[in-house]
Design a protein around this motif. Structure first.
Motif, PDB file in Angstrom:
ATOM      1  N   GLU A 104     -26.809  19.882  40.803  1.00 23.18           N
ATOM      2  CA  GLU A 104     -26.667  21.130  41.577  1.00 23.18           C
ATOM      3  C   GLU A 104     -27.948  21.436  42.346  1.00 23.18           C
ATOM      4  N   ILE A 105     -29.066  21.187  41.697  1.00 16.98           N
ATOM      5  CA  ILE A 105     -30.350  21.462  42.361  1.00 16.98           C
ATOM      6  C   ILE A 105     -30.510  20.533  43.567  1.00 16.98           C
ATOM      7  N   ALA A 106     -30.177  19.252  43.371  1.00 19.98           N
ATOM      8  CA  ALA A 106     -30.309  18.279  44.472  1.00 19.98           C
ATOM      9  C   ALA A 106     -29.379  18.669  45.620  1.00 19.98           C
ATOM     10  N   GLU A 107     -28.171  19.116  45.297  1.00 12.65           N
ATOM     11  CA  GLU A 107     -27.217  19.499  46.350  1.00 12.65           C
ATOM     12  C   GLU A 107     -27.704  20.725  47.119  1.00 12.65           C
ATOM     13  N   GLU A 108     -28.248  21.668  46.384  1.00 12.39           N
ATOM     14  CA  GLU A 108     -28.755  22.894  47.018  1.00 12.39           C
ATOM     15  C   GLU A 108     -29.915  22.539  47.975  1.00 12.39           C
ATOM     16  N   ILE A 109     -30.755  21.628  47.526  1.00  6.59           N
ATOM     17  CA  ILE A 109     -31.900  21.227  48.361  1.00  6.59           C
ATOM     18  C   ILE A 109     -31.391  20.506  49.618  1.00  6.59           C
ATOM     19  N   ALA A 110     -30.371  19.649  49.413  1.00  9.18           N
ATOM     20  CA  ALA A 110     -29.824  18.898  50.555  1.00  9.18           C
ATOM     21  C   ALA A 110     -29.185  19.859  51.571  1.00  9.18           C
ATOM     22  N   ARG A 111     -28.588  20.942  51.082  1.00 11.41           N
ATOM     23  CA  ARG A 111     -27.934  21.914  51.978  1.00 11.41           C
ATOM     24  C   ARG A 111     -28.948  22.706  52.794  1.00 11.41           C
ATOM     25  N   SER A 112     -30.126  22.932  52.188  1.00 10.20           N
ATOM     26  CA  SER A 112     -31.074  23.815  52.880  1.00 10.20           C
ATOM     27  C   SER A 112     -31.927  23.011  53.874  1.00 10.20           C
ATOM     28  N   ASP A 113     -32.141  23.589  55.050  1.00  9.16           N
ATOM     29  CA  ASP A 113     -32.894  22.874  56.093  1.00  9.16           C
ATOM     30  C   ASP A 113     -34.376  22.795  55.755  1.00  9.16           C
ATOM     31  N   SER A 114     -34.837  23.796  55.043  1.00  6.13           N
ATOM     32  CA  SER A 114     -36.297  23.884  54.888  1.00  6.13           C
ATOM     33  C   SER A 114     -36.671  24.133  53.433  1.00  6.13           C
ATOM     34  N   ALA A 115     -36.189  23.249  52.540  1.00  8.21           N
ATOM     35  CA  ALA A 115     -36.547  23.424  51.133  1.00  8.21           C
ATOM     36  C   ALA A 115     -38.047  23.200  50.983  1.00  8.21           C
ATOM     37  N   PRO A 116     -38.762  24.200  50.472  1.00  8.47           N
ATOM     38  CA  PRO A 116     -40.208  24.004  50.333  1.00  8.47           C
ATOM     39  C   PRO A 116     -40.523  22.918  49.308  1.00  8.47           C
ATOM     40  N   HIS A 117     -41.574  22.163  49.566  1.00 10.64           N
ATOM     41  CA  HIS A 117     -41.989  21.084  48.680  1.00 10.64           C
ATOM     42  C   HIS A 117     -43.298  21.433  47.977  1.00 10.64           C
ATOM     43  N   GLY A 118     -43.385  21.034  46.718  1.00 14.46           N
ATOM     44  CA  GLY A 118     -44.637  21.175  45.974  1.00 14.46           C
ATOM     45  C   GLY A 118     -45.171  19.793  45.635  1.00 14.46           C
ATOM     46  N   PRO A 119     -46.252  19.717  44.869  1.00 13.70           N
ATOM     47  CA  PRO A 119     -46.831  18.419  44.524  1.00 13.70           C
ATOM     48  C   PRO A 119     -45.860  17.513  43.766  1.00 13.70           C
ATOM     49  N   ASP A 120     -44.892  18.096  43.043  1.00  8.61           N
ATOM     50  CA  ASP A 120     -43.950  17.275  42.273  1.00  8.61           C
ATOM     51  C   ASP A 120     -42.597  17.139  42.954  1.00  8.61           C
ATOM     52  N   GLY A 121     -42.489  17.504  44.226  1.00 13.04           N
ATOM     53  CA  GLY A 121     -41.201  17.386  44.923  1.00 13.04           C
ATOM     54  C   GLY A 121     -40.688  18.738  45.368  1.00 13.04           C
ATOM     55  N   PRO A 122     -39.401  18.781  45.795  1.00 15.43           N
ATOM     56  CA  PRO A 122     -38.856  20.039  46.307  1.00 15.43           C
ATOM     57  C   PRO A 122     -38.859  21.128  45.237  1.00 15.43           C
ATOM     58  N   LEU A 123     -39.050  22.357  45.667  1.00 13.06           N
ATOM     59  CA  LEU A 123     -39.136  23.460  44.703  1.00 13.06           C
ATOM     60  C   LEU A 123     -37.745  23.989  44.357  1.00 13.06           C
ATOM     61  N   TYR A 124     -37.624  24.481  43.154  1.00 13.84           N
ATOM     62  CA  TYR A 124     -36.351  25.075  42.709  1.00 13.84           C
ATOM     63  C   TYR A 124     -36.083  26.329  43.543  1.00 13.84           C
ATOM     64  N   HIS A 125     -34.820  26.486  43.947  1.00 14.08           N
ATOM     65  CA  HIS A 125     -34.461  27.568  44.866  1.00 14.08           C
ATOM     66  C   HIS A 125     -34.261  28.920  44.184  1.00 14.08           C
ATOM     67  N   GLY A 126     -34.224  28.926  42.841  1.00 16.29           N
ATOM     68  CA  GLY A 126     -34.275  30.219  42.135  1.00 16.29           C
ATOM     69  C   GLY A 126     -32.947  30.893  41.851  1.00 16.29           C
ATOM     70  N   THR A 127     -31.826  30.167  41.991  1.00 19.25           N
ATOM     71  CA  THR A 127     -30.509  30.775  41.768  1.00 19.25           C
ATOM     72  C   THR A 127     -30.440  31.524  40.431  1.00 19.25           C
ATOM     73  N   CYS A 128     -30.874  30.882  39.361  1.00 18.68           N
ATOM     74  CA  CYS A 128     -30.690  31.459  38.022  1.00 18.68           C
ATOM     75  C   CYS A 128     -31.603  32.654  37.749  1.00 18.68           C
ATOM     76  N   LYS A 129     -32.542  32.886  38.654  1.00 15.13           N
ATOM     77  CA  LYS A 129     -33.399  34.062  38.497  1.00 15.13           C
ATOM     78  C   LYS A 129     -32.589  35.336  38.734  1.00 15.13           C
ATOM     79  N   GLN A 130     -31.499  35.161  39.513  1.00 11.99           N
ATOM     80  CA  GLN A 130     -30.696  36.339  39.892  1.00 11.99           C
ATOM     81  C   GLN A 130     -29.615  36.669  38.853  1.00 11.99           C
ATOM     82  N   LEU A 131     -29.441  35.827  37.820  1.00 11.41           N
ATOM     83  CA  LEU A 131     -28.340  36.070  36.870  1.00 11.41           C
ATOM     84  C   LEU A 131     -28.526  37.396  36.136  1.00 11.41           C
ATOM     85  N   SER A 132     -27.404  38.056  35.886  1.00 10.12           N
ATOM     86  CA  SER A 132     -27.481  39.299  35.105  1.00 10.12           C
ATOM     87  C   SER A 132     -27.553  38.924  33.624  1.00 10.12           C
TER      88      SER A 132
END
Ligand code: GLU
Length: 283
Positions: A104-132
């Motif tokens: 799911e993370i790889a798919e989300e990164i592939a969907r986004s045009d500008s996934a920010p990258h860190g030293p270890d690769g693309p950064l997590y987009h934070g979906t689960c931070k929003q969970l109630s």
């Protein structure tokens, strides 16, 4: 100053000439300051670590003439310690469970045009931070696998986190920028720690005051310095050394069978000759 140094290999392969360099440099720093040299086995990844490689580490270091203090700390035996420090971060609301699969993370990164990258690769987009809370509860109840991630925004908002530095021997204070790593994984459901968490905690617990390791882990120090701050742990000095490369100038890896200490020993090399190959004696 008496230096407490360590060599902290993962038993995922036989040690090579680069490890001989790293271990010996750490050993010399300890011996020359009348300090202590520790060996730590970083075997949290049960799928990749093998006991024959661990035995190989003891044999190879012995053969090189290094002496370490007993008992050796084996990270796979310390999971309760790591769970306890995770609990501290959880109480301060600095970590959150992430149920996204790697796919799911790889798919989300592939969907986004500008996934920010860190030293270890693309950064997590934070979906689960929003969970109630109730959504989280449901996922826990459903027995879904999860990772525990550091909430980097909250961590960087802790007083002092923006101004962290570490002392690199010979270079002085280096300003840290841990935010570029994003919400890193600190543990998983089945493994209550990650490399960053275990290494930071263990260095502090073992009183390591000089971390000697390869330049490839220089960036990791930024994150580990932040964890030291969040967990109020002492801050060691650092010495990140250049990496030993093969005759073609490529960095040595555990898969380069010809450069393992064991294969050189079998070919008749002496410990002194291996140390020379590793780069000692040239400077
Ligand atoms: N266990 C890590 C490795 O094998 C090294 C950890 C460290 O020196 O901080 O690369």
């Amino acid at each position: 100053m008496k230096r407490v140094t360590r060599f902290a290999p993962s038993p995922t392969g036989y040690l090579h000439v680069g490890h001989a360099y790293s271990a010996s440099l750490a050993y010399r720093q300890a011996v020359e300051s009348d300090g202590h040299f520790l060996l730590r086995i970083e075997d949290i990844d049960g799928t990749r670590c093998r006991s024959e490689f661990e035995q190989g580490i003891y044999e190879d270091l012995n053969w090189l003439g290094l002496k370490w203090e007993e008992p050796v700390r084996r990270q796979s035996e310390q999971f309760e310690d790591y769970a306890a420090i995770l609990e501290r971060l959880s109480e301060e609301n600095l970590i959150y469970p992430c149920f996204c699969t790697r796919r799911e993370i790889a798919e989300e990164i592939a969907r986004s045009d500008s996934a920010p990258h860190g030293p270890d690769g693309p950064l997590y987009h934070g979906t689960c931070k929003q969970l109630s809370d109730s959504e989280r509860e449901k996922l826990f109840q459903g027995n879904s696998p999860y990772a525990l991630r550091l909430d980097m925004d909250k961590a960087m908002a802790v007083p002092g986190a923006q101004d962290l530095t570490f002392n690199e021997l010979g270079k002085g204070q280096i300003a840290c920028n841990p935010a570029k790593f994003g919400d890193i994984v600190l543990a998983r459901k089945e493994t209550p720690t990650s490399y960053h968490l275990a290494v930071t905690f263990d260095d502090a617990l073992q009183g390591v005051n000089l971390v000697v390791r390869g330049q490839d882990l220089f960036e990791a120090t930024h994150v580990q310095r932040l964890l030291q701050h969040l967990l109020q742990l002492p801050v060691p000095d650092y010495l990140h050394h250049g990496l030993v490369s093969d005759t073609k100038g490529r960095r040595l890896a555990k898969r380069d069978k010809g450069a393992t200490i064991r294969s050189l020993r079998e070919k008749g090399y002496t410990p002194e000759e291996v140390m020379k190959l590793a780069g000692f004696g040239k400077n």
